[in-house]
Structures are given as C-alpha cells and as structure tokens.
Write a protein that holds these residues in place. Structure first.
Motif, PDB file in Angstrom:
ATOM      1  N   THR A  11       0.829  -1.201   0.000  1.00  0.00           N
ATOM      2  CA  THR A  11       0.000   0.000   0.000  1.00  0.00           C
ATOM      3  C   THR A  11       0.862   1.249   0.000  1.00  0.00           C
ATOM      4  OG1 THR A  11      -1.748  -1.173   1.176  1.00  0.00           O
ATOM      5  CG2 THR A  11      -1.819   1.227   1.240  1.00  0.00           C
ATOM      6  N   MET A  12       1.939   1.241   0.790  1.00  0.00           N
ATOM      7  CA  MET A  12       2.832   2.403   0.836  1.00  0.00           C
ATOM      8  C   MET A  12       3.482   2.641  -0.517  1.00  0.00           C
ATOM      9  SD  MET A  12       4.490   1.996   4.637  1.00  0.00           S
ATOM     10  CE  MET A  12       5.802   3.124   4.265  1.00  0.00           C
ATOM     11  N   THR A  13       3.908   1.571  -1.188  1.00  0.00           N
ATOM     12  CA  THR A  13       4.508   1.698  -2.503  1.00  0.00           C
ATOM     13  C   THR A  13       3.491   2.227  -3.505  1.00  0.00           C
ATOM     14  OG1 THR A  13       6.019  -0.116  -2.025  1.00  0.00           O
ATOM     15  CG2 THR A  13       5.731   0.468  -4.328  1.00  0.00           C
ATOM     16  N   ALA A  14       2.280   1.729  -3.446  1.00  0.00           N
ATOM     17  CA  ALA A  14       1.224   2.204  -4.351  1.00  0.00           C
ATOM     18  C   ALA A  14       0.924   3.676  -4.092  1.00  0.00           C
ATOM     19  CB  ALA A  14      -0.031   1.361  -4.191  1.00  0.00           C
ATOM     20  N   ASN A  15       0.854   4.073  -2.844  1.00  0.00           N
ATOM     21  CA  ASN A  15       0.601   5.474  -2.510  1.00  0.00           C
ATOM     22  C   ASN A  15       1.737   6.366  -2.982  1.00  0.00           C
ATOM     23  OD1 ASN A  15      -1.851   4.853  -1.355  1.00  0.00           O
ATOM     24  ND2 ASN A  15      -1.050   4.806   0.732  1.00  0.00           N
ATOM     25  N   ALA A  16       2.977   5.912  -2.807  1.00  0.00           N
ATOM     26  CA  ALA A  16       4.144   6.682  -3.258  1.00  0.00           C
ATOM     27  C   ALA A  16       4.115   6.843  -4.769  1.00  0.00           C
ATOM     28  CB  ALA A  16       5.432   5.994  -2.817  1.00  0.00           C
ATOM     29  N   ARG A  17       3.732   5.776  -5.470  1.00  0.00           N
ATOM     30  CA  ARG A  17       3.659   5.827  -6.937  1.00  0.00           C
ATOM     31  C   ARG A  17       2.567   6.797  -7.387  1.00  0.00           C
ATOM     32  NH1 ARG A  17       3.523   0.053  -8.916  1.00  0.00           N
ATOM     33  NH2 ARG A  17       2.442   0.228  -7.014  1.00  0.00           N
ATOM     34  N   LEU A  18       1.419   6.759  -6.740  1.00  0.00           N
ATOM     35  CA  LEU A  18       0.324   7.674  -7.097  1.00  0.00           C
ATOM     36  C   LEU A  18       0.712   9.124  -6.825  1.00  0.00           C
ATOM     37  CD1 LEU A  18      -2.788   5.707  -5.806  1.00  0.00           C
ATOM     38  CD2 LEU A  18      -2.130   6.132  -8.187  1.00  0.00           C
ATOM     39  N   ALA A  19       1.355   9.367  -5.694  1.00  0.00           N
ATOM     40  CA  ALA A  19       1.806  10.714  -5.367  1.00  0.00           C
ATOM     41  C   ALA A  19       2.849  11.182  -6.378  1.00  0.00           C
ATOM     42  CB  ALA A  19       2.364  10.758  -3.951  1.00  0.00           C
ATOM     43  N   LEU A  20       3.738  10.284  -6.777  1.00  0.00           N
ATOM     44  CA  LEU A  20       4.739  10.633  -7.787  1.00  0.00           C
ATOM     45  C   LEU A  20       4.071  10.967  -9.110  1.00  0.00           C
ATOM     46  CD1 LEU A  20       7.593  10.949  -8.874  1.00  0.00           C
ATOM     47  CD2 LEU A  20       7.678   8.467  -9.163  1.00  0.00           C
ATOM     48  N   ASP A  21       3.062  10.199  -9.496  1.00  0.00           N
ATOM     49  CA  ASP A  21       2.336  10.492 -10.730  1.00  0.00           C
ATOM     50  C   ASP A  21       1.729  11.891 -10.694  1.00  0.00           C
ATOM     51  OD1 ASP A  21       2.958   8.026 -11.815  1.00  0.00           O
ATOM     52  OD2 ASP A  21       1.011   7.123 -11.332  1.00  0.00           O
ATOM     53  N   ASP A  22       1.173  12.272  -9.553  1.00  0.00           N
ATOM     54  CA  ASP A  22       0.590  13.609  -9.404  1.00  0.00           C
ATOM     55  C   ASP A  22       1.655  14.700  -9.539  1.00  0.00           C
ATOM     56  OD1 ASP A  22      -1.919  12.554  -9.036  1.00  0.00           O
ATOM     57  OD2 ASP A  22      -1.888  12.740  -6.845  1.00  0.00           O
ATOM     58  N   VAL A  23       2.763  14.520  -8.834  1.00  0.00           N
ATOM     59  CA  VAL A  23       3.835  15.514  -8.861  1.00  0.00           C
ATOM     60  C   VAL A  23       4.424  15.610 -10.266  1.00  0.00           C
ATOM     61  CG1 VAL A  23       6.170  16.010  -8.028  1.00  0.00           C
ATOM     62  CG2 VAL A  23       4.392  15.316  -6.420  1.00  0.00           C
ATOM     63  N   LEU A  24       4.674  14.472 -10.871  1.00  0.00           N
ATOM     64  CA  LEU A  24       5.248  14.450 -12.215  1.00  0.00           C
ATOM     65  C   LEU A  24       4.289  15.082 -13.220  1.00  0.00           C
ATOM     66  CD1 LEU A  24       7.696  13.584 -13.828  1.00  0.00           C
ATOM     67  CD2 LEU A  24       6.709  11.312 -14.004  1.00  0.00           C
ATOM     68  N   GLY A  25       3.008  14.809 -13.091  1.00  0.00           N
ATOM     69  CA  GLY A  25       2.015  15.425 -13.971  1.00  0.00           C
ATOM     70  C   GLY A  25       1.990  16.938 -13.840  1.00  0.00           C
ATOM     71  N   ASP A  26       2.050  17.435 -12.604  1.00  0.00           N
ATOM     72  CA  ASP A  26       2.089  18.885 -12.375  1.00  0.00           C
ATOM     73  C   ASP A  26       3.331  19.500 -13.010  1.00  0.00           C
ATOM     74  OD1 ASP A  26      -0.272  18.919 -10.969  1.00  0.00           O
ATOM     75  OD2 ASP A  26       0.676  19.021  -8.987  1.00  0.00           O
TER      76      ASP A  26
END
Length: 97
Positions: A11-26
């Motif tokens: 779950t932590m890895t999935a959350n980190a990946r989702l947060a990274l996707d958001d930051v990278l998209g911005d």
C-alpha cells in the motif's frame, strides 16, 4: 502478522507511486505551458517533499539545487535543468513499478 506487513508495504509503494504520478504530472504540465514560476514551485515544494517522504535524498537535493542555485544564466538553462529533473523522476517511477 507477515501478511499484514506485506500488505502495508504494498500500500505504501502504491501510494508513493500515485503521489509521484501527481507531482510528475504537475511538473510536466507546467513545463509544457512554459510557466517558470509554477515549475520552480513544484520542483522545490512538491518534488522535494515527495522525495524526502520516500527516502530519495539525492532527488530531494537535486530539486533544492534547481531552485536555490540562482540566478540561472538563462531561461533555457533553467528549463534544461527542469527537463533533467523530469527525466530523473521518470526513472524513479519505473523503479517503483
């Protein structure tokens, strides 16, 4: 107990990946639109925060230097460094997949 810990790590890895996707998209959106102020904000605040949370200290330092090392010689030099940061984030994203 082991199953619970494995589930938490996943779950932590999935959350980190989702947060990274958001930051990278911005960051990519600001880069495409040429919004230098937004690029600096996202690089310094969002990328650095995310990198520190997941233990990517080199990435956090890179994002800090991008903004704190100023003035830049030119807008193109700054954008080139942003592109390098985006490439670095893409490599981290692949590693998390």
């Amino acid at each position: 107990m082991l199953h619970r810990n494995m589930s938490t790590a996943t779950t932590m890895t999935a959350n980190a990946r989702l947060a990274l996707d958001d930051v990278l998209g911005d960051l990519q959106h600001a880069r495409r639109s040429g919004n230098v102020g937004r690029l600096a904000l996202v690089a310094y605040c969002e990328v650095r925060r995310w990198a520190r949370q997941v233990g990517e200290q080199a990435l956090a330092e890179h994002s800090t230097q991008l903004v704190m090392q100023s003035p830049h010689e030119s807008r193109e030099q700054f954008l080139g460094r942003v592109d390098a940061l985006i490439d670095e984030l893409e490599m981290v994203r692949q590693r998390l997949t």
